[in-house]
Design a protein around this motif. Structure first.
Motif, PDB file in Angstrom:
ATOM      1  N   GLN A   1       0.980  -1.227  -0.183  1.00  0.00           N
ATOM      2  CA  GLN A   1      -0.052   0.064  -0.147  1.00  0.00           C
ATOM      3  C   GLN A   1       0.877   1.238   0.089  1.00  0.00           C
ATOM      4  OE1 GLN A   1      -3.450  -0.872  -0.004  1.00  0.00           O
ATOM      5  NE2 GLN A   1      -2.580  -2.592  -0.342  1.00  0.00           N
ATOM      6  N   LEU A   2       1.172   1.700  -1.185  1.00  0.00           N
ATOM      7  CA  LEU A   2       2.390   2.891  -1.331  1.00  0.00           C
ATOM      8  C   LEU A   2       1.733   4.295  -1.320  1.00  0.00           C
ATOM      9  CD1 LEU A   2       3.956   1.287  -4.566  1.00  0.00           C
ATOM     10  CD2 LEU A   2       4.573   1.008  -2.169  1.00  0.00           C
ATOM     11  N   ASN A   3       2.544   5.218  -0.813  1.00  0.00           N
ATOM     12  CA  ASN A   3       2.256   6.514  -0.766  1.00  0.00           C
ATOM     13  C   ASN A   3       3.446   7.196  -1.506  1.00  0.00           C
ATOM     14  OD1 ASN A   3       2.247   9.181  -0.261  1.00  0.00           O
ATOM     15  ND2 ASN A   3       1.505   9.012   1.733  1.00  0.00           N
ATOM     16  N   LEU A   4       3.402   7.295  -2.699  1.00  0.00           N
ATOM     17  CA  LEU A   4       4.585   8.071  -3.397  1.00  0.00           C
ATOM     18  C   LEU A   4       3.919   9.321  -4.091  1.00  0.00           C
ATOM     19  CD1 LEU A   4       5.937   4.939  -5.127  1.00  0.00           C
ATOM     20  CD2 LEU A   4       6.971   6.055  -3.284  1.00  0.00           C
ATOM     21  N   GLU A   5       2.731   9.816  -3.592  1.00  0.00           N
ATOM     22  CA  GLU A   5       2.260  10.994  -4.131  1.00  0.00           C
ATOM     23  C   GLU A   5       3.060  12.512  -3.944  1.00  0.00           C
ATOM     24  OE1 GLU A   5      -0.892  12.159  -0.636  1.00  0.00           O
ATOM     25  OE2 GLU A   5      -1.338  10.423  -2.233  1.00  0.00           O
ATOM     26  N   ASN A   6       3.896  12.443  -3.223  1.00  0.00           N
ATOM     27  CA  ASN A   6       4.415  13.756  -2.907  1.00  0.00           C
ATOM     28  C   ASN A   6       5.746  13.871  -3.711  1.00  0.00           C
ATOM     29  OD1 ASN A   6       2.666  14.511  -0.789  1.00  0.00           O
ATOM     30  ND2 ASN A   6       3.547  13.326   0.662  1.00  0.00           N
ATOM     31  N   GLY A   7       5.957  13.400  -4.834  1.00  0.00           N
ATOM     32  CA  GLY A   7       7.135  13.597  -5.615  1.00  0.00           C
ATOM     33  C   GLY A   7       7.383  12.527  -6.714  1.00  0.00           C
ATOM     34  N   ILE A   8       8.352  12.592  -7.289  1.00  0.00           N
ATOM     35  CA  ILE A   8       8.541  11.605  -8.265  1.00  0.00           C
ATOM     36  C   ILE A   8       9.275  10.350  -7.754  1.00  0.00           C
ATOM     37  CG2 ILE A   8      10.002  11.241 -10.395  1.00  0.00           C
ATOM     38  CD1 ILE A   8      10.387  14.399 -10.568  1.00  0.00           C
TER      39      ILE A   8
ATOM     40  N   VAL B   1       9.020  11.199   6.086  1.00  0.00           N
ATOM     41  CA  VAL B   1       7.805  11.418   6.421  1.00  0.00           C
ATOM     42  C   VAL B   1       7.015  12.012   5.312  1.00  0.00           C
ATOM     43  CG1 VAL B   1       8.206  12.046   8.917  1.00  0.00           C
ATOM     44  CG2 VAL B   1       8.335  13.937   7.108  1.00  0.00           C
ATOM     45  N   LYS B   2       7.346  11.878   4.189  1.00  0.00           N
ATOM     46  CA  LYS B   2       6.511  12.292   2.888  1.00  0.00           C
ATOM     47  C   LYS B   2       6.301  10.992   2.051  1.00  0.00           C
ATOM     48  CE  LYS B   2       8.943  16.884   2.380  1.00  0.00           C
ATOM     49  NZ  LYS B   2       7.752  17.970   2.165  1.00  0.00           N
ATOM     50  N   CYS B   3       6.650   9.692   2.412  1.00  0.00           N
ATOM     51  CA  CYS B   3       6.487   8.612   1.570  1.00  0.00           C
ATOM     52  C   CYS B   3       6.623   7.258   2.260  1.00  0.00           C
ATOM     53  CB  CYS B   3       7.627   8.690   0.046  1.00  0.00           C
ATOM     54  SG  CYS B   3       9.358   8.400   0.446  1.00  0.00           S
ATOM     55  N   THR B   4       6.133   6.308   1.687  1.00  0.00           N
ATOM     56  CA  THR B   4       6.616   4.896   2.198  1.00  0.00           C
ATOM     57  C   THR B   4       7.773   4.723   1.048  1.00  0.00           C
ATOM     58  OG1 THR B   4       5.174   4.046   0.185  1.00  0.00           O
ATOM     59  CG2 THR B   4       4.226   4.156   2.185  1.00  0.00           C
ATOM     60  N   GLN B   5       8.626   3.430   1.861  1.00  0.00           N
ATOM     61  CA  GLN B   5       9.906   3.282   1.230  1.00  0.00           C
ATOM     62  C   GLN B   5       9.695   1.490   1.107  1.00  0.00           C
ATOM     63  OE1 GLN B   5      13.398   4.159   3.339  1.00  0.00           O
ATOM     64  NE2 GLN B   5      14.831   3.624   1.712  1.00  0.00           N
ATOM     65  N   CYS B   6      10.330   0.788  -0.018  1.00  0.00           N
ATOM     66  CA  CYS B   6      10.140  -0.341   0.039  1.00  0.00           C
ATOM     67  C   CYS B   6      11.761  -0.930  -0.231  1.00  0.00           C
ATOM     68  CB  CYS B   6       9.458  -0.952  -1.284  1.00  0.00           C
ATOM     69  SG  CYS B   6       7.556  -0.632  -0.971  1.00  0.00           S
ATOM     70  N   LEU B   7      11.827  -1.811   0.295  1.00  0.00           N
ATOM     71  CA  LEU B   7      13.380  -2.449   0.301  1.00  0.00           C
ATOM     72  C   LEU B   7      13.324  -4.015   0.258  1.00  0.00           C
ATOM     73  CD1 LEU B   7      14.983  -0.131   3.223  1.00  0.00           C
ATOM     74  CD2 LEU B   7      15.691   0.035   0.853  1.00  0.00           C
ATOM     75  N   GLY B   8      14.365  -4.467  -0.609  1.00  0.00           N
ATOM     76  CA  GLY B   8      14.345  -6.125  -0.683  1.00  0.00           C
ATOM     77  C   GLY B   8      15.689  -6.298  -1.256  1.00  0.00           C
ATOM     78  N   SER B   9      16.342  -7.552  -0.834  1.00  0.00           N
ATOM     79  CA  SER B   9      17.584  -7.959  -1.230  1.00  0.00           C
ATOM     80  C   SER B   9      17.691  -8.693  -2.466  1.00  0.00           C
ATOM     81  CB  SER B   9      18.239  -8.525  -0.202  1.00  0.00           C
ATOM     82  OG  SER B   9      17.820  -9.876  -0.195  1.00  0.00           O
ATOM     83  N   LEU B  10      18.704  -8.782  -3.003  1.00  0.00           N
ATOM     84  CA  LEU B  10      18.829  -9.522  -4.443  1.00  0.00           C
ATOM     85  C   LEU B  10      19.915 -10.596  -4.115  1.00  0.00           C
ATOM     86  CD1 LEU B  10      19.148  -6.466  -6.894  1.00  0.00           C
ATOM     87  CD2 LEU B  10      17.274  -7.868  -6.490  1.00  0.00           C
TER      88      LEU B  10
ATOM     89  N   LYS C   1       7.651  -2.926   3.038  1.00  0.00           N
ATOM     90  CA  LYS C   1       7.378  -1.620   2.982  1.00  0.00           C
ATOM     91  C   LYS C   1       7.308  -0.834   4.212  1.00  0.00           C
ATOM     92  CE  LYS C   1       3.626   0.049   3.410  1.00  0.00           C
ATOM     93  NZ  LYS C   1       2.248   0.569   3.539  1.00  0.00           N
ATOM     94  N   LEU C   2       8.014   0.169   4.180  1.00  0.00           N
ATOM     95  CA  LEU C   2       8.001   1.037   5.756  1.00  0.00           C
ATOM     96  C   LEU C   2       6.705   2.013   5.392  1.00  0.00           C
ATOM     97  CD1 LEU C   2      11.754   1.654   5.789  1.00  0.00           C
ATOM     98  CD2 LEU C   2      10.591   0.120   7.385  1.00  0.00           C
ATOM     99  N   GLU C   3       5.922   2.088   6.482  1.00  0.00           N
ATOM    100  CA  GLU C   3       4.894   3.016   6.476  1.00  0.00           C
ATOM    101  C   GLU C   3       5.767   4.401   6.426  1.00  0.00           C
ATOM    102  OE1 GLU C   3       1.775   4.042   5.612  1.00  0.00           O
ATOM    103  OE2 GLU C   3       1.522   1.812   6.310  1.00  0.00           O
TER     104      GLU C   3
END
Length: 164
Positions: free
Chosen positions: A42-49, A71-80, A116-118
Motif C-alpha cells: 500500500q504505497l504513498n508516493l504522491e509527494n514527488g517523483i 515523512v513524505k513517502c513509504t519506502q520499499c526495500l528488498g535484497s537481491l 514496505k516501511l510506513e
C-alpha cells in the motif's frame, strides 16, 4: 567505543506480516494475475517523483547508533541474490520528533520478500554480514535530500545497538 557508551543487543526476530505490522508491510511472492488487495504494498508516493533503483551496500555489519525516517513517502526495500538481511525499526509516531526507544525492534528478513516501511517509520539498516548486498529501493527521487530525518542515539543517550 568510549567507556561512557552502552552497547545494547537487540534480538532480531524472523519477520512475519503480523510482527512487522506496526512498522509497515511484508510482501511475499504471489501468483501471476492475482488481483490487487491488502496483501500488496500500500504505497504513498504522491509527494514527488518515484525513484526505483538498485543500491549496493558494503560491509554493514550488525551495529548501529543512528535511525532515520521519511515523512513524505513509504519506502520499499528488498535484497537481491538470495541474501538475508537485518533491519531495526521504531513505529511511526509522526507527532513526536524522536523514536520511542522502548519500542525499538529488530527483524531478520529473508530474500524471498520485501518490506514496505510506513510513512514515518524509523529504520536503521539494511544491515548484514555479507561482503556486500544489492538492494532494490523504492522511494521518492529526493527522499535522501529533503525527507531524511536522523536521530543519533550516541549523541542523545550514549547508546549503540547490535542486532543479534
Amino acid at each position: 567505543m568510549r567507556a561512557s557508551q552502552t552497547l545494547k543487543q537487540l534480538k532480531a526476530e524472523w519477520i512475519t506480516p503480523e510482527n512487522f505490522q506496526p512498522y509497515g508491510q511484508v510482501i511475499f511472492p504471489s501468483g501471476d494475475g492475482k488481483a490487487f488487495d491488502q496483501q500488496d504494498a500500500q504505497l504513498n508516493l504522491e509527494n514527488g517523483i518515484p525513484r526505483f533503483y538498485i543500491m549496493r551496500l558494503h560491509g554493514k555489519g550488525q551495529k548501529f547508533h543512528q535511525i532515520t525516517r521519511h515523512v513524505k513517502c513509504t519506502q520499499c526495500l528488498g535484497s537481491l541474490a538470495g541474501k538475508d538481511w537485518l533491519m531495526a525499526v521504531c513505529p511511526p509516531y509522526n507527532d513526536i520528533n524522536q523514536p520511542v526507544l522502548e519500542e525499538l525492534a529488530a527483524f531478520r528478513i529473508p530474500s524471498n520478500c520485501f518490506i514496505k516501511l510506513e510513512v514515518g517509520t524509523w529504520h536503521a539498516g539494511p544491515y548484514f554480514d555479507h561482503e556486500f548486498v544489492d538492494f532494490y529501493n523504492l522511494e521518492l527521487s529526493d527522499t535522501n535530500v529533503i525527507d531524511h530525518f536522523t536521530h543519533d542515539f550516541l549523541k542523545s543517550d550514549q547508546l549503540q545497538f547490535e542486532m543479534v
